[in-house]
Design a protein around this motif. Sequence first.
Motif, PDB file in Angstrom:
ATOM      1  N   PHE A 107      -6.001  -7.414  -1.268  1.00 58.55           N
ATOM      2  CA  PHE A 107      -5.870  -6.010  -0.857  1.00 58.55           C
ATOM      3  C   PHE A 107      -7.223  -5.466  -0.398  1.00 58.55           C
ATOM      4  O   PHE A 107      -7.314  -4.793   0.642  1.00 58.55           O
ATOM      5  N   ALA A 113       0.831  -1.211   0.000  1.00 54.64           N
ATOM      6  CA  ALA A 113       0.000   0.000   0.000  1.00 54.64           C
ATOM      7  C   ALA A 113       0.864   1.259   0.000  1.00 54.64           C
ATOM      8  O   ALA A 113       0.532   2.257  -0.660  1.00 54.64           O
ATOM      9  N   PRO A 137      -6.291  -1.596  -4.982  1.00 57.15           N
ATOM     10  CA  PRO A 137      -4.981  -0.990  -5.236  1.00 57.15           C
ATOM     11  C   PRO A 137      -5.077   0.257  -6.116  1.00 57.15           C
ATOM     12  O   PRO A 137      -4.363   1.245  -5.884  1.00 57.15           O
ATOM     13  N   VAL A 183      -6.101   3.329  -4.061  1.00 57.81           N
ATOM     14  CA  VAL A 183      -5.022   3.859  -3.226  1.00 57.81           C
ATOM     15  C   VAL A 183      -3.991   4.583  -4.084  1.00 57.81           C
ATOM     16  O   VAL A 183      -3.527   5.680  -3.734  1.00 57.81           O
TER      17      VAL A 183
END
Length: 284
Positions: free
Chosen positions: A89, A60, A97, A100
């Motif tokens: 995730f 992350a 993902p 983020v």
Amino acid sequence: MSLADKALWVIERNSGRELTLGSIAAACNVSRSHLANAFGTASGWPVMAYLRARRLSEAAKRLAAGAPDILSVALEFGYGSHEAFTRAFREQFGATPEEVRNSGSLGRLELVAPLRLTNGRARTPIPSLRELRRLRLVGLSAPCSFESAIGIPAQWQAFMCDHYADIADKAPGIPIGVCRAPDEDGCFEYMCATEVRSVSSPRKPLAALDIESGTCAVFDHRDHVSTIYDTYTAIWNEALPAAGLNAANGPVLEFHNDAFDPGTGLGGLTIWIPLERSGNGSTT
């Protein structure tokens, strides 16, 4: 350094390599069961769940910093495909993902930092080696984890109040606790059981279990039963390694002393941990 601390070092040092519960245990020179118990009692985390959480937390950070290729990040942290990485995730953080990376922020995520463990509060117990005879048990079994072990007293209450009197052909003696070896997610079966002379298909939800004979490391727990996790932490992380003993991937038995009082939790018990047989590996 405790055994759990050794495992933490292996995990952090080899975060980019393929790791399994077995490979981490081998690096620490113990069985899978020994490592799972040592790590779980010391940290409250299953080994593999902690490994996944740490890898995803580091992934992350890479994504929030603007990593250009999500698949490269996935491969770096042990995932074979974009899809598998995205699924893990999302389960860990509740976000994808892509979200983020696009936001460039970790503010919504509960990242898992490296653990820093300390030794257990119990003094390191000294084991005695004793031979366990073969046992035939009948009892009430339930799934458990290091996080949910607080429910074990209620399981004992249900077993003794609702089932114990109906078990046929009981052998003399106080009921026995049985902890099965944890799996890779830190889940195990705990059984409240009594020895029987013969087994004839016990009525559900009870089940039968045979315990094989073998050499065990035996530890005394003399304090209140609510502090047994402190003793387990000291056993798995300090006492067994200090004695040069290797635990097998078999069930751990808790024999209550004759003086044990279920009303007060006082009176103590002994913990019997099966050992690997010399020369031929695990007893499982």
